[in-house]
Design a protein around this motif. Sequence first.
Motif, mmCIF file in Angstrom:
data_model
loop_
_atom_site.group_PDB
_atom_site.id
_atom_site.type_symbol
_atom_site.label_atom_id
_atom_site.label_comp_id
_atom_site.label_asym_id
_atom_site.label_seq_id
_atom_site.Cartn_x
_atom_site.Cartn_y
_atom_site.Cartn_z
ATOM 1 N N ASN A 1 2.977 -12.873 -1.653
ATOM 2 C CA ASN A 1 2.906 -11.465 -1.444
ATOM 3 C C ASN A 1 3.034 -10.636 -2.634
ATOM 4 O O ASN A 1 3.085 -11.308 -3.757
ATOM 5 C CB ASN A 1 4.259 -11.061 -0.401
ATOM 6 C CG ASN A 1 5.515 -11.847 -0.870
ATOM 7 O OD1 ASN A 1 5.845 -11.482 -2.050
ATOM 8 N ND2 ASN A 1 6.044 -12.890 0.059
ATOM 9 N N LEU A 2 3.029 -9.368 -2.422
ATOM 10 C CA LEU A 2 3.185 -8.485 -3.363
ATOM 11 C C LEU A 2 4.615 -8.603 -4.351
ATOM 12 O O LEU A 2 4.409 -8.610 -5.475
ATOM 13 C CB LEU A 2 2.959 -7.068 -2.811
ATOM 14 C CG LEU A 2 1.771 -6.530 -2.826
ATOM 15 C CD1 LEU A 2 1.521 -4.978 -1.981
ATOM 16 C CD2 LEU A 2 0.538 -6.703 -3.707
ATOM 17 N N LEU B 1 -4.171 -13.024 -3.460
ATOM 18 C CA LEU B 1 -3.526 -11.588 -2.234
ATOM 19 C C LEU B 1 -4.878 -10.642 -2.143
ATOM 20 O O LEU B 1 -4.740 -9.571 -2.262
ATOM 21 C CB LEU B 1 -2.614 -11.014 -3.030
ATOM 22 C CG LEU B 1 -1.282 -11.765 -3.399
ATOM 23 C CD1 LEU B 1 -0.213 -10.966 -4.032
ATOM 24 C CD2 LEU B 1 -0.743 -12.398 -2.099
ATOM 25 N N ASP C 1 -6.146 -9.649 0.577
ATOM 26 C CA ASP C 1 -5.769 -8.540 1.507
ATOM 27 C C ASP C 1 -4.678 -7.456 1.072
ATOM 28 O O ASP C 1 -4.623 -6.354 1.913
ATOM 29 C CB ASP C 1 -5.505 -9.223 3.061
ATOM 30 C CG ASP C 1 -6.552 -9.897 3.411
ATOM 31 O OD1 ASP C 1 -7.745 -9.529 3.202
ATOM 32 O OD2 ASP C 1 -6.328 -10.950 4.326
ATOM 33 N N GLN C 2 -3.945 -7.943 0.017
ATOM 34 C CA GLN C 2 -2.493 -6.868 -0.036
ATOM 35 C C GLN C 2 -2.816 -6.313 -1.446
ATOM 36 O O GLN C 2 -2.353 -5.201 -1.694
ATOM 37 C CB GLN C 2 -1.395 -7.837 -0.344
ATOM 38 C CG GLN C 2 -1.102 -8.667 1.136
ATOM 39 C CD GLN C 2 0.063 -9.549 0.877
ATOM 40 O OE1 GLN C 2 1.144 -9.147 0.514
ATOM 41 N NE2 GLN C 2 -0.064 -10.764 1.263
ATOM 42 N N ALA C 3 -3.459 -6.949 -2.462
ATOM 43 C CA ALA C 3 -3.547 -6.622 -3.627
ATOM 44 C C ALA C 3 -5.083 -5.925 -4.027
ATOM 45 O O ALA C 3 -5.887 -6.738 -4.596
ATOM 46 C CB ALA C 3 -3.155 -7.466 -4.528
#
Length: 240
Positions: free
Chosen positions: A128-129, A200, A202-204
Amino acid sequence: DGWELTSAGKRALVSAELVERALTKATSEQLASAEPTPRGLVRVNSTEVFGLLVAVPALSAVRLEHPGITFELTSVTRPSHTYGPASDLDIGVTRPASPRLTVQKLIDYEVGVFASNEYLQSHPAPRNLGDLAEHNPIYYVESMLQIADLDFVEKLFASGAQVLGATSVLAQLELTRQGVGVGILPVYLARRSADLVRILRDQASVSLTYWMSSRLENARRREVGLVADAIKRQLSTVFP
């Protein structure tokens, strides 16, 4: 830095532009009938990677078809000045707001976070971030980054992250491949390296846009138009 119109000048500009358009139309019709050989110097300012992968092939194609056209390509990572001597075409990620310029959207692109296979073998892959705080970002030299649209280290990494900086995106790419940290790279560039893994997804992810701008008087030149058209055609080969 240049000149600004007074209120009286702005009122006169309306009539002046009508005269200018009429003269331009007449001149264009004469040139079209004469079909002169295009020639002249075209100056292009571009971000480094776009210049390498898009502008260079486009300029080469124009030169091979029209030997009378010469060019200068400059890599920049800063907004262009509105006044004074400038390039004929400016390509960057900040949309110019000056009414003195004609502006075209070229294409949207993504920036993501990448790591080498070797790096991921010796470091835990971020889930995760928050996990990115345990990794050093590879990106621009922060003190020299002058474009706000590119300033997103703190959006992805913890505040105060120790950035491994380079002014060249190609150097950032190579540092990432060497496994000294995780790189914040244009997706269309990083995917050309088989040894890099996007993390990541989809998040980054950050979406940016390339814009091409030109002063009105420069955009009307035939050789500048030929280069601009070639650059737009080249987009499909780099951004499928």
